[in-house]
Design a protein around this motif. Structure first.
Motif, mmCIF file in Angstrom:
data_model
loop_
_atom_site.group_PDB
_atom_site.id
_atom_site.type_symbol
_atom_site.label_atom_id
_atom_site.label_comp_id
_atom_site.label_asym_id
_atom_site.label_seq_id
_atom_site.Cartn_x
_atom_site.Cartn_y
_atom_site.Cartn_z
ATOM 1 N N SER A 1 2.240 27.218 6.991
ATOM 2 C CA SER A 1 0.948 27.988 7.127
ATOM 3 C C SER A 1 0.473 27.992 8.547
ATOM 4 O O SER A 1 -0.648 28.796 8.875
ATOM 5 C CB SER A 1 -0.296 27.405 6.271
ATOM 6 N N ARG A 2 0.848 27.048 9.369
ATOM 7 C CA ARG A 2 0.193 26.977 10.876
ATOM 8 C C ARG A 2 1.355 27.501 11.688
ATOM 9 O O ARG A 2 1.254 26.975 12.849
ATOM 10 C CB ARG A 2 -0.187 25.575 11.122
ATOM 11 N N TRP A 3 2.484 28.066 11.501
ATOM 12 C CA TRP A 3 3.520 28.436 12.636
ATOM 13 C C TRP A 3 2.907 29.258 13.441
ATOM 14 O O TRP A 3 1.814 30.132 13.279
ATOM 15 C CB TRP A 3 4.425 29.581 11.647
ATOM 16 N N GLY A 4 3.302 29.095 14.576
ATOM 17 C CA GLY A 4 2.609 29.854 16.158
ATOM 18 C C GLY A 4 2.574 29.091 17.105
ATOM 19 O O GLY A 4 3.150 27.941 17.311
ATOM 20 N N ASP A 5 2.262 29.541 18.219
ATOM 21 C CA ASP A 5 1.889 29.013 19.677
ATOM 22 C C ASP A 5 1.027 27.818 19.572
ATOM 23 O O ASP A 5 0.053 27.644 18.818
ATOM 24 C CB ASP A 5 0.998 30.218 20.399
ATOM 25 N N ALA A 6 1.426 26.915 20.172
ATOM 26 C CA ALA A 6 0.688 25.204 20.120
ATOM 27 C C ALA A 6 -0.547 25.387 20.931
ATOM 28 O O ALA A 6 -1.319 24.426 20.975
ATOM 29 C CB ALA A 6 1.768 24.308 20.501
ATOM 30 N N GLY A 7 -0.702 26.493 21.709
ATOM 31 C CA GLY A 7 -2.063 26.479 22.170
ATOM 32 C C GLY A 7 -1.866 26.455 23.880
ATOM 33 O O GLY A 7 -3.248 26.322 24.657
ATOM 34 N N SER A 8 -0.924 26.336 24.445
ATOM 35 C CA SER A 8 -0.771 26.298 25.915
ATOM 36 C C SER A 8 -1.501 27.766 26.468
ATOM 37 O O SER A 8 -1.169 28.586 26.053
ATOM 38 C CB SER A 8 0.718 26.125 26.449
ATOM 39 N N VAL A 9 -2.253 27.495 27.276
ATOM 40 C CA VAL A 9 -2.869 28.678 27.989
ATOM 41 C C VAL A 9 -2.771 28.889 29.655
ATOM 42 O O VAL A 9 -3.342 29.627 30.282
ATOM 43 C CB VAL A 9 -4.364 28.683 27.786
ATOM 44 N N GLY A 10 -1.907 27.776 30.051
ATOM 45 C CA GLY A 10 -1.667 27.800 31.535
ATOM 46 C C GLY A 10 -0.770 29.019 31.961
ATOM 47 O O GLY A 10 -0.121 29.550 31.207
ATOM 48 N N GLY A 11 -0.786 29.163 33.304
ATOM 49 C CA GLY A 11 0.062 29.952 33.825
ATOM 50 C C GLY A 11 -0.041 31.532 33.629
ATOM 51 O O GLY A 11 0.881 32.251 33.672
ATOM 52 N N GLY A 12 -1.173 31.847 33.070
ATOM 53 C CA GLY A 12 -1.323 33.279 32.571
ATOM 54 C C GLY A 12 -0.940 33.520 31.443
ATOM 55 O O GLY A 12 -0.776 34.656 31.003
ATOM 56 N N ARG A 13 -0.544 32.741 30.364
ATOM 57 C CA ARG A 13 0.226 32.753 29.230
ATOM 58 C C ARG A 13 -0.896 33.458 28.217
ATOM 59 O O ARG A 13 -0.669 33.566 27.008
ATOM 60 C CB ARG A 13 0.903 31.783 28.798
ATOM 61 N N GLY A 14 -2.173 33.302 28.432
ATOM 62 C CA GLY A 14 -3.155 33.707 27.581
ATOM 63 C C GLY A 14 -3.588 32.674 26.594
ATOM 64 O O GLY A 14 -3.100 31.433 26.549
#
Length: 256
Positions: free
Chosen positions: A243-256
């Protein structure tokens, strides 16, 4: 001269054929065929279990190699990274993210070895027990070692990181936008100002009121800084629960 008589006396089969038939009849009529050890049920079952065990050992070894050098599952044991990562999440840690010249960036969620920065350099422990626990955690079957931590990079080498009385954080004079913070939390309730040494990181949890991070080690050797070489990898994906599959939340380097 009657040349057919000898043939007629031989009957309908030659001695060779008769012998062959006799052997066939004896074999099929009462004699049990010799047992083939390769067809023995007990031996066949034992061989099957041995092959299964060998296959299991090989698969486990391959998984450990993959986990040690490419991608490792990491079980989240605490609330320090909520709401980005919840207790019980298994994140996939990309160990190749910084291996070929890349370096951690602001906003990256990283897993690192805290020995020498967050915990004593040589904690007491049972080497065999630590090895077994390390193998289990590498496969995502156990909680990570007490010396492994997951936090977000807030400052990299050379950054001037400041938190004022208003609880908001500035990096190099620019107010930091932190949409990942736990609802109701401020950037920090403890004011601080530090300059991150080159080759080091300043890291903090997303649930600031529940996180023991770089702030809690300011007065200790190392000042709460995490050496870059202690970074195990970048937490890129949540692999479990489904149910929580997805991006782990890194937002560095302009990855959003």
């Amino acid at each position: 001269m009657d040349t057919e008589a000898p043939h007629t006396q031989r009957g309908h089969s030659s001695p060779d054929e008769g012998e062959g038939r006799s052997r066939f009849v004896l074999s099929g009529a009462g004699s049990a065929p010799e047992s083939d050890p390769d067809q023995d049920p007990g031996k066949a079952g034992w061989l099957t279990w041995r092959r299964a065990a060998l296959l299991g050992v090989v698969c486990t070894a391959l998984l450990l190699l993959f986990s040690n050098f490419v991608m490792q599952p990491f079980l989240i044991p605490s609330r320090s990274m909520e709401p980005t990562l919840a207790v019980g999440d298994r994140v996939l840690v990309n160990k190749l993210a910084y291996r070929f010249g890349g370096r951690p960036e602001r906003g990256d969620v990283v897993v690192f070895d805290g020995k020498g920065s967050f915990v004593p350099e040589d904690p007491d422990g049972n080497p065999l027990g630590e090895a077994l626990h390390g193998a289990a955690s590498a496969l995502g079957l156990a909680e990570p070692s007490d010396t492994d931590f997951v936090k977000r990079v807030v400052g990299v080498g050379g950054d001037d990181v400041v938190c004022g009385e208003d609880g908001r954080i500035k990096v190099n004079g620019v107010l930091l936008d932190e949409p990942y913070l736990y609802p109701g939390d401020s950037g920090s309730k403890v004011p601080f100002r530090i300059v991150v040494p080159l080759g080091s990181l300043w890291v903090m949890g997303d649930h600031r009121s529940q996180s023991r991070d770089s702030r809690d080690h300011l007065g200790e050797p190392g000042g709460g800084m995490v050496p870059v070489e202690k970074v195990i990898g970048r937490a890129d994906w949540i692999g479990w629960p489904v149910s929580r599959w997805g991006d782990a939340g890194s937002v560095g380097g302009g990855r959003g």
